[in-house]
Write an enzyme that holds these catalytic residues in place. Structure first.
Site, mmCIF file in Angstrom:
data_model
loop_
_atom_site.group_PDB
_atom_site.id
_atom_site.type_symbol
_atom_site.label_atom_id
_atom_site.label_comp_id
_atom_site.label_asym_id
_atom_site.label_seq_id
_atom_site.Cartn_x
_atom_site.Cartn_y
_atom_site.Cartn_z
ATOM 1 N N GLU A 333 0.822 -1.222 0.000
ATOM 2 C CA GLU A 333 0.000 0.000 0.000
ATOM 3 C C GLU A 333 0.852 1.266 0.000
ATOM 4 O OE1 GLU A 333 -2.764 -0.635 3.211
ATOM 5 O OE2 GLU A 333 -3.714 -2.328 2.169
ATOM 6 N N GLU A 434 -6.379 -10.082 -2.997
ATOM 7 C CA GLU A 434 -7.133 -10.156 -1.739
ATOM 8 C C GLU A 434 -8.633 -9.980 -2.002
ATOM 9 O OE1 GLU A 434 -5.570 -7.452 1.234
ATOM 10 O OE2 GLU A 434 -3.527 -7.606 0.422
#
Length: 557
Positions: A333, A434
């Site tokens: 991220e 994910e």
């Protein structure tokens, strides 16, 4: 980039040829639009021609509507007025954009009307002096979607120029048929098996049983500590998946909750399971830029201590797990958070990847990010992601994989596909890492949306794998479970089982025709074949990898 429309026509024609072979008796020729996967990520001196000849925007020009921006100034921004949109129809939108009076600006295309909330269609990071390509889309709802608006997100006064705009409608059936065409071309291959005797004489009437024993495409799920020693859960997993990722068990806050106190027990136990069962496993993650998920003791280190700690973290993981994980999400991220860059300098990420690559050179190293395909997020637009990847690779970073987390609310299918088209221009493997659907929806709605996401990913040739974020932990999951605590399928689990069945060749039985051949069209992967003729039986094996050529395989009795 060439659009290769002739090739697309061949693909769809070939799809119907396959259908005519496998299902009786006739299939009507497809006369709908062919999805154009063209995408451009470089700013060009001149815009390209509109996709689909402009579609329903052919020969139409935007109006310029007045808006009041943040500083109170009134600006005129382009608006396309829409008429007679059909609810449930999927619309693919694209246009070229150039700006004036700014060095760069995030331009967002949204659809709606003055009385309703606008839905994001797509974004582009536009520049002055050259043309940038925006590609996205939307599914028409029952609401009145009367206009497509193009606005700059910073609300500064600037001038937006538009060229080669296109809006192409697809019915649900047309969209699915285009997906199936992509699947047939990217995930399957034609095979011809030739059977002969030792003298080379081709044998007609030989009986064949062909079984796909493994799949080339990797589709898996997260697993967690609750998996350890849980035989029913493990068996349920093995019946379905060929890939795994540990949900938390190698993250820093798990392996070293206190400074110097390393504990890899859970990771080792999970790794023993995947080794024993030949499951491909991803490494997630080495570092996480979000300070909320960085161990507290790490945040309290001095800069020099932090530099030493991150080096020790890499050394510790690589000394234990080199060659074990096919991927590493090295820095998680990065577009949304910057803990390590703030503390260690702008080259921190580059050093992470360089060090990991030196110590585990065979692993593919990924960036992993959220809200690239899920939503229109100003921090993680597809153009920002592409720019970050290019920037890091230009600096020599060994980063060769694109990770898209995929935590979805309502999926915007044409925008997902358009985003994948743009990312595919980099030529790197793309993984949805994910995938789940928000728990705010009913179980039935979760299943509908999950199927939409999985079909979009599997049908895109640039996507190499999908991981579901569905680990069961203490009778619950992060946001989406596939089963109840007793391993009975929920609607989402039924969707996964349906698609796994649909995306495999299974067992085929047949016999050779004249000249001793048997042909079929199979999903990529490994196969075993048994041939019997005149009381003789021979077993053989072959593999199907991606190619446009027919696979020829010979067996002698």
């Amino acid at each position: 980039m060439k659009r290769m429309r002739g090739h697309s026509i061949f693909c769809l024609s070939f799809f119907y040829w396959v259908l005519s072979v496998s299902v009786p008796p006739l299939v009507s020729p497809y006369d709908g639009p062919l999805y154009d996967s063209s995408a451009f990520t470089e700013c060009k001196l001149y815009p390209e021609k509109p996709l689909y000849g402009g579609g329903i925007l052919k020969d139409k020009f935007p109006e310029f509507q007045g808006f009041t921006v943040a500083d109170g100034k009134n600006v005129h921004l382009p608006v396309f007025r829409l008429q007679d949109l059909t609810p449930g129809t999927i619309y693919s939108f694209s246009t070229w954009i150039k700006i004036k009076n700014a060095d760069s600006s995030l331009i967002t295309a949204s659809v709606g009307d003055k009385d309703s909330e606008e839905l994001c269609v797509g974004t582009v990071d536009a520049k002055p002096g050259c043309w940038s390509f925006l590609k996205g889309g939307f599914v028409a709802s029952k609401l009145n979607l009367s206009s497509i608006y193009l606005k700059n997100s910073d609300q500064e006064a600037l001038e937006i120029e538009i060229a080669s705009a296109s809006l192409q409608p697809f019915t649900e059936e047309q969209w699915i048929l285009n997906q199936q065409t992509k699947i047939n071309m990217a995930r399957k291959r034609a095979v011809t098996i030739h059977v002969s005797n030792k003298q080379g004489v081709r044998l007609e009437g030989a009986i064949l049983t062909i079984e796909q024993v493994s799949k080339d495409f990797l589709l898996g799920s997260a697993i967690a500590y609750t998996f350890i020693g849980n035989t029913p859960y493990q068996n349920w997993f093995l019946e379905r998946f060929n890939a795994a990722v540990f949900e938390d068990e190698i993250k820093w806050y798990t392996t070293e909750p206190k400074r110097g106190q390393l504990n890899y027990t859970l990771a080792d136990q999970l790794l023993e399971f995947v080794r024993r069962n030949q499951i491909t496993v991803r490494g997630h993650n080495i570092f996480w830029e979000d300070p909320k998920y960085t161990p507290g003791w790490v945040q309290n280190l001095t800069d020099s201590e932090l530099k030493s700690a991150v080096n020790s973290r890499i050394q510790s993981l690589m000394s234990k797990y080199k060659d074990e994980f096919v991927h590493w999400d090295v820095n998680n991220e990065l577009l949304h958070f910057d803990f390590y860059e703030q503390r260690l300098g702008p080259n921190a990420t580059l050093e992470f990847y360089r060090t990991v690559h030196q110590q585990d050179p065979l692993a593919t190293l990924f960036l992993n990010e959220f809200n690239v395909v899920e939503n229109c997020d100003s921090k993680s637009t597809v153009d920002k992601y592409i720019s970050k990847i290019r920037e890091l690779k230009e600096d020599g970073m060994s980063m060769d994989g694109i990770g898209l987390e995929g935590h979805f609310g309502v999926p915007n299918r044409p925008r997902i596909r358009a985003t994948l088209d743009k990312l595919a221009t980099l030529g790197l493997p793309i993984w949805l890492t994910e995938v789940d659907i928000s728990e705010t929806f009913s179980k039935e709605t979760q299943a509908i949306y999950l199927e939409q996401v999985l079909r979009e990913a599997f049908s895109h040739p640039a996507v190499d794998g999908i991981m579901l974020w569905s680990a069961i932990r203490r009778n619950k999951c992060y946001r989406m479970c596939l089963t109840d605590p007793d391993l009975n399928n929920l609607p989402t689990g039924n969707v996964v089982d349906k698609l796994l069945k649909e995306w495999e060749t299974g067992v085929l039985k047949g016999q050779t025709v004249a000249r001793g051949s048997y042909s079929f069209y199979g999903f990529l992967g490994d196969y075993k074949v048994t041939v019997s003729y005149g009381g003789q039986v021979v077993d053989a094996a072959f593999s199907l990898s991606r190619s446009e050529e027919t696979k020829h395989f010979s067996i002698q009795l």
